[in-house]
Design an enzyme around this catalytic site. Structure first.
Site, short mmCIF file in Angstrom:
data_model
loop_
_atom_site.label_atom_id
_atom_site.label_comp_id
_atom_site.label_asym_id
_atom_site.label_seq_id
_atom_site.Cartn_x
_atom_site.Cartn_y
_atom_site.Cartn_z
N ASP A 1 -2.50 -18.72 1.93
CA ASP A 1 -3.40 -19.34 1.13
C ASP A 1 -4.10 -20.60 2.08
O ASP A 1 -5.34 -20.73 1.86
CB ASP A 1 -2.96 -19.92 -0.34
CG ASP A 1 -1.42 -20.72 0.23
OD1 ASP A 1 -0.79 -20.69 1.10
OD2 ASP A 1 -0.84 -21.17 -0.99
N ASP B 1 -6.17 -7.08 4.57
CA ASP B 1 -7.38 -6.73 3.82
C ASP B 1 -8.27 -7.82 3.10
O ASP B 1 -9.46 -7.81 3.56
CB ASP B 1 -6.77 -5.73 2.64
CG ASP B 1 -7.98 -5.17 1.96
OD1 ASP B 1 -8.91 -4.69 2.57
OD2 ASP B 1 -8.02 -5.16 0.55
N LYS C 1 3.62 -15.50 3.98
CA LYS C 1 3.94 -16.62 2.48
C LYS C 1 5.44 -16.65 2.50
O LYS C 1 5.96 -16.11 1.70
CB LYS C 1 3.20 -15.67 1.48
CG LYS C 1 3.35 -16.30 0.18
CD LYS C 1 2.42 -17.48 -0.25
CE LYS C 1 2.59 -18.05 -1.73
NZ LYS C 1 1.75 -19.34 -1.60
N ASP D 1 -11.99 -9.22 4.91
CA ASP D 1 -13.35 -9.49 4.30
C ASP D 1 -13.86 -10.90 4.21
O ASP D 1 -15.15 -11.19 4.14
CB ASP D 1 -13.05 -8.76 2.89
CG ASP D 1 -13.55 -7.23 2.84
OD1 ASP D 1 -13.49 -6.55 3.68
OD2 ASP D 1 -14.05 -7.00 1.68
N TYR E 1 0.79 -1.23 -0.08
CA TYR E 1 0.18 0.11 -0.05
C TYR E 1 0.82 1.00 -0.08
O TYR E 1 0.42 2.22 -0.68
CB TYR E 1 -1.01 -0.07 1.20
CG TYR E 1 -2.18 -0.71 1.10
CD1 TYR E 1 -2.11 -2.16 1.18
CD2 TYR E 1 -3.29 -0.15 1.12
CE1 TYR E 1 -3.21 -2.98 1.13
CE2 TYR E 1 -4.47 -0.96 0.97
CZ TYR E 1 -4.36 -2.42 0.95
OH TYR E 1 -5.59 -3.17 1.18
#
Ligand code: NAD
Ligand code: IPM
Ligand code: MN
Length: 367
Positions: free
Chosen positions: A228, A252, A196, A256, A146
């Protein structure tokens, strides 16, 4: 009397509607506590601010937020097509990132909570929900992709390209990991570090730092989980999570997904804490598809108020009352339409009526 000054940034889309319910709640809370007052100061923010002032994060709003004890934010952003009216480098999302950076709100708390008796809200089978989901997602909020360097253009082969940098230094990782361990210690003492590290250098550093900090928290169980796999685990065994900590973009996306497993993004409040200033906002966006219809779920906004009462004003007991009041509304069989499922016997209420019912339940509880 202790008066807290709160900047109210309603923003765009459903922002005004759910902010109105937050204001209603703050009025009741202050009437229940003679020793506390709230000075509520609305200010322009987001796309609506851009249309009226030419900036999504106007200077007057910045000044007000600088002087506020806490910031309560609604939602910002336009739908895909409408968003083209605003140049990308002046977008509402850019304004939001400027605010996050200004106040260095690095620690984003996103609770994913559903008691067992509300298992029917979730798209997951009741046996997966069991006694309920109670996860605290802790998302790093001011680093990573970001905020990394960005460029776009045409490369030497004549192809359009874009490049952005994912960078974290050890201090940035250390401070958020520390917050996560401290939070786990106050809860069920289980921490999942999401990463990751099978591919990303930034995740390798992240994982090293988690291991280093864990030495000071022998009472907290640490689990390293690839992002994942975590996405699947959230659907199959959500009750196994307590605290999850991760970098900005992973947070983020998975937060959600948290809203998805609960049954609605309208059930996702959040707190964004910085060293000197904190702000509170729903985790979701401006929901242009339902804006102006008085059907948005204000739980995320009222939950953000509860988090502000606890985390900025030390009103732990009233914060608990507020959570309880909202659960009582659900227990009574009422909800906004986002939670509805064909065949369920939930009584649909509007945004406003949900707020009124929360007030009625809150009033029954000792302040
Ligand atoms: P969204 O979160 O606004 O909506 C996704 C879906 O969830 C929609 O169907 C919406 O109706 C539903 N939903 C969200 N909140 C709800 C609520 N309280 N009650 C009932 N239903 C609710 O995501 P989007 O449509 O992808 O994005 C819309 C805009 O919001 C974009 O401009 C985006 O950039 C912005 N956005 C802002 C924030 C923020 O202010 N922090 C967060 C996310 C997205
Ligand atoms: C969120 C939002 C923001 C983010 C956008 C609007 C910049 O999706 O708060 O989750 O990506 O952080
Ligand atoms: Mn998001």
């Amino acid at each position: 009397m202790n008066t807290y000054r709160i900047a109210l940034l309603a923003g765009d889309g459903i922002g005004e509607e759910i902010m109105a319910e937050a204001v209603k709640i703050l009025g009741i809370v202050s009437s229940r506590h003679a020793e506390i007052g709230f000075e509520l100061i609305p200010a322009a923010f987001g796309a609506s601010a851009w249309f009226s002032t030419g900036s999504c994060w106007p200077a007057e709003t910045e000044e007000l937020c600088d002087a506020a004890d806490a910031i309560l934010k609604g939602t910002i952003g336009l739908g895909h097509t409408e968003s083209r009216q605003i140049p990308p480098d002046q977008s509402p999302e850019k304004g939001l990132l400027m605010m996050r950076r200004r106040y260095d709100t690095f620690a984003n708390f996103r609770p994913v909570y559903l008691p067992g008796f509300l298992a029917h809200f979730s798209p997951l089978r009741p046996e997966i929900i069991g006694d309920g989901i109670d996860i605290m997602i802790i998302r790093e909020l001011v680093g990573g992709l970001y905020f990394g360097e960005k460029e776009a253009g045409v490369n030497t082969q004549g192809l359009r390209y874009a490049r952005e940098i994912l960078e974290y230094d050890e201090n940035q990782i250390h401070r958020i990991v520390l917050v996560a361990f401290e939070t786990a210690r106050k809860r069920r003492r289980k921490l999942h570090s999401i990463h990751k590290s099978n591919v990303l250098k930034s995740s390798m550093l992240w994982t090293d730092i988690v291991d280093e900090v864990s030495v000071d928290f022998p009472d907290v169980e640490v689990n390293h989980m690839l992002v994942d796999a975590a996405a699947t685990h959230l659907c199959l065994r959500p009750t196994e999570f307590d605290v999850m900590v991760m970098e900005n973009l992973f947070g983020d996306i998975l937060s959600d997904q948290g809203g998805g497993i609960l049954g609605s993004l309208g059930l996702m409040p959040s707190a964004c804490l910085g060293p000197d200033k904190s702000y509170y906002e729903p985790s979701h966006g401006s929901a242009p598809d339902i804006a102006g219809k008085n059907i948005a779920n204000p739980y995320s906004m009222i939950g953000s108020v509860a988090m502000m009462l606890e985390m900025s004003f030390g009103m732990d007991r009233e914060a608990k009352n507020l959570w309880q009041a909202m659960q009582q509304v659900f227990a009574g069989g009422y909800s906004t339409p986002d939670i509805s499922k064909p065949g369920s016997d939930i009584t649909m209420v509007s945004t406003e009526e949900f707020g009124d019912r929360v007030v009625a339940e809150l009033t029954k509880l000792p302040a």
